[in-house]
Design an enzyme around this catalytic site. Sequence first.
Site, PDB file in Angstrom:
ATOM      1  N   HIS B  37      39.448  38.820  39.584  1.00 35.04           N
ATOM      2  CA  HIS B  37      39.912  39.077  40.952  1.00 35.04           C
ATOM      3  C   HIS B  37      39.604  40.506  41.378  1.00 35.04           C
ATOM      4  O   HIS B  37      39.200  40.761  42.517  1.00 35.04           O
ATOM      5  CB  HIS B  37      41.433  38.884  41.039  1.00 35.04           C
ATOM      6  CG  HIS B  37      41.899  37.490  40.782  1.00 35.04           C
ATOM      7  ND1 HIS B  37      42.673  37.151  39.699  1.00 35.04           N
ATOM      8  CD2 HIS B  37      41.693  36.334  41.469  1.00 35.04           C
ATOM      9  CE1 HIS B  37      42.944  35.851  39.736  1.00 35.04           C
ATOM     10  NE2 HIS B  37      42.353  35.330  40.797  1.00 35.04           N
ATOM     11  N   LEU B 148      31.729  33.366  41.122  1.00 35.86           N
ATOM     12  CA  LEU B 148      30.749  32.360  40.722  1.00 35.86           C
ATOM     13  C   LEU B 148      31.207  31.591  39.485  1.00 35.86           C
ATOM     14  O   LEU B 148      30.564  30.631  39.086  1.00 35.86           O
ATOM     15  CB  LEU B 148      29.388  33.011  40.488  1.00 35.86           C
ATOM     16  CG  LEU B 148      28.501  33.071  41.742  1.00 35.86           C
ATOM     17  CD1 LEU B 148      27.461  34.172  41.635  1.00 35.86           C
ATOM     18  CD2 LEU B 148      27.818  31.727  41.976  1.00 35.86           C
ATOM     19  N   LYS B 184      36.805  35.566  32.216  1.00 29.77           N
ATOM     20  CA  LYS B 184      38.198  35.915  32.501  1.00 29.77           C
ATOM     21  C   LYS B 184      38.855  34.815  33.319  1.00 29.77           C
ATOM     22  O   LYS B 184      38.227  34.229  34.192  1.00 29.77           O
ATOM     23  CB  LYS B 184      38.264  37.220  33.297  1.00 29.77           C
ATOM     24  CG  LYS B 184      37.609  38.384  32.577  1.00 29.77           C
ATOM     25  CD  LYS B 184      38.612  39.456  32.259  1.00 29.77           C
ATOM     26  CE  LYS B 184      37.898  40.616  31.565  1.00 29.77           C
ATOM     27  NZ  LYS B 184      38.831  41.618  31.066  1.00 29.77           N
TER      28      LYS B 184
END
Lengths: 288, 288
Positions: B37, B148, B184
């Site tokens: 993020h 992505l 992640k």
Amino acid sequence: MQVIHKIEKMQRTSSEYFMNGKTIGFVPTMGYLHEGHLQLIKEARKQNDIVILSIFVNPLQFGAGEDLDTYPRDEERDMQLAEENGVDVVFLPSRDTMYPQPLSLSISVDKRADVLCGRSRPGHFEGVVTVLTKLFNICQPTKAYFGLKDAQQLAVVDALIQDFNFPIELVGVATIRENDGLAKSSRNVRLSQQERKEAPFIQKALKKGNGMVADGTKNPAQIVKETKKFLESQTHGRIDYVELLSYPELEPVKEIDRQVILAAAVNYQQARLIDNVIFDETGTISQG
Amino acid sequence: MQVIHKIEKMQRTSSEYFMNGKTIGFVPTMGYLHEGHLQLIKEARKQNDIVILSIFVNPLQFGAGEDLDTYPRDEERDMQLAEENGVDVVFLPSRDTMYPQPLSLSISVDKRADVLCGRSRPGHFEGVVTVLTKLFNICQPTKAYFGLKDAQQLAVVDALIQDFNFPIELVGVATIRENDGLAKSSRNVRLSQQERKEAPFIQKALKKGNGMVADGTKNPAQIVKETKKFLESQTHGRIDYVELLSYPELEPVKEIDRQVILAAAVNYQQARLIDNVIFDETGTISQG
């Protein structure tokens, strides 16, 4: 008056108006403008700095066997009327501009759609909300103007704006009528002479139903029955529906104890006409 | 940094930025922010005057039996990370604010949806495009940022923006990884120690499949088979899919002769992990 054909140009133009602090009134149409449309334009003109009119005959909202190919068009006259009535921008896209390829997404209208016109026009309101979603994102208006003649459309657009949080204020504009009470419509030109004489009885029948409520009748079935009976006695057109529902929720009511719509649709040889009256439990009319 | 809970306030705030000529970068999230993020926020920070982060755990995109109720939350930490990374506005609505009543409309995703994660998560992308339609109209960004890692989501959002003409530029941001290659994810915290050791093999397997293309194999079925076989040999997680499709169209290919995505999803005890690699017919990687 500016005429814009391309989406990016229209978006840029609206953004510039917005950045300059201008409010934008938007009137989406399928063209062949009549006084009903002009009333929408006049309202938009009064309430906003800028008026955008879109003209696009949206194939998505026509069903199989409906009048997409014969829908009347008169671009030159539309442009003249738009200019005379103070429109600032006409957005006039081609079909390929609006639908360059088959859509990957589709919108369903799960409430307010399967009654009145929606019942006999499956997919119609899906087409309406899809093109409006596109037009809202392209024209980015402050307020959008729709006629109360198509009261179901107004109720569906209200749901579209609420559900998807469009930053747009919806304005419903009262139905414009001929002297004999017939609601104005692009399709009126297709009535035969005899049909044109009979068509005003659609409104007269609805007013008769409304009068029953003012006189104390609260039973929807009884009102629908009498309205239909009167209408059948006055026109050769095939009655598609006479229906009484809560407004704007468009749900059946057991008793008239809130705002309702009494609406009718009649199929003539070359034209399908709709009309409605909206009133409260005392019979007091707010539209019609 | 400003925190906004109400829709009207957020719309007014965005409109004011826009009127002052500011560009707005928008990062929609479900919170529990991780470096993936933060990478989106950093990209948005670089490319825009204003960065808006939304945090909303959208019930509509969770299926029955999925992890809506246990989805991890840490609002305090999210706020700190947002502030540290230069977010200007956090939009943090409640569930009742976003869904005050059942919706009247719904959106279907008819293409790009019934493959990869969409196949095992019916209704997931419908929930995603619905909340994004709302958030786009509320936050009114210039650009919107998506990772992505969820390449299918990016392809679906691309279709949403194109089909509905949102005046928004879509930006795809490359996947951020741990040192051992694991992508992640908020869900990584739920892996057991053993699962955490095995999970990096998802990427290793995809890279192995990609390597086969670089070495001259053009047969999708063969690549999928070998990738799956290797992955099965390296992890106890249940493989949901290994799939190879054209990108961004997400359609099956008979031969690798264009840009494709090789993607996998693995179910661990408490977490479902996804990863992908995107490359052309020579095996040259553009994402992964």
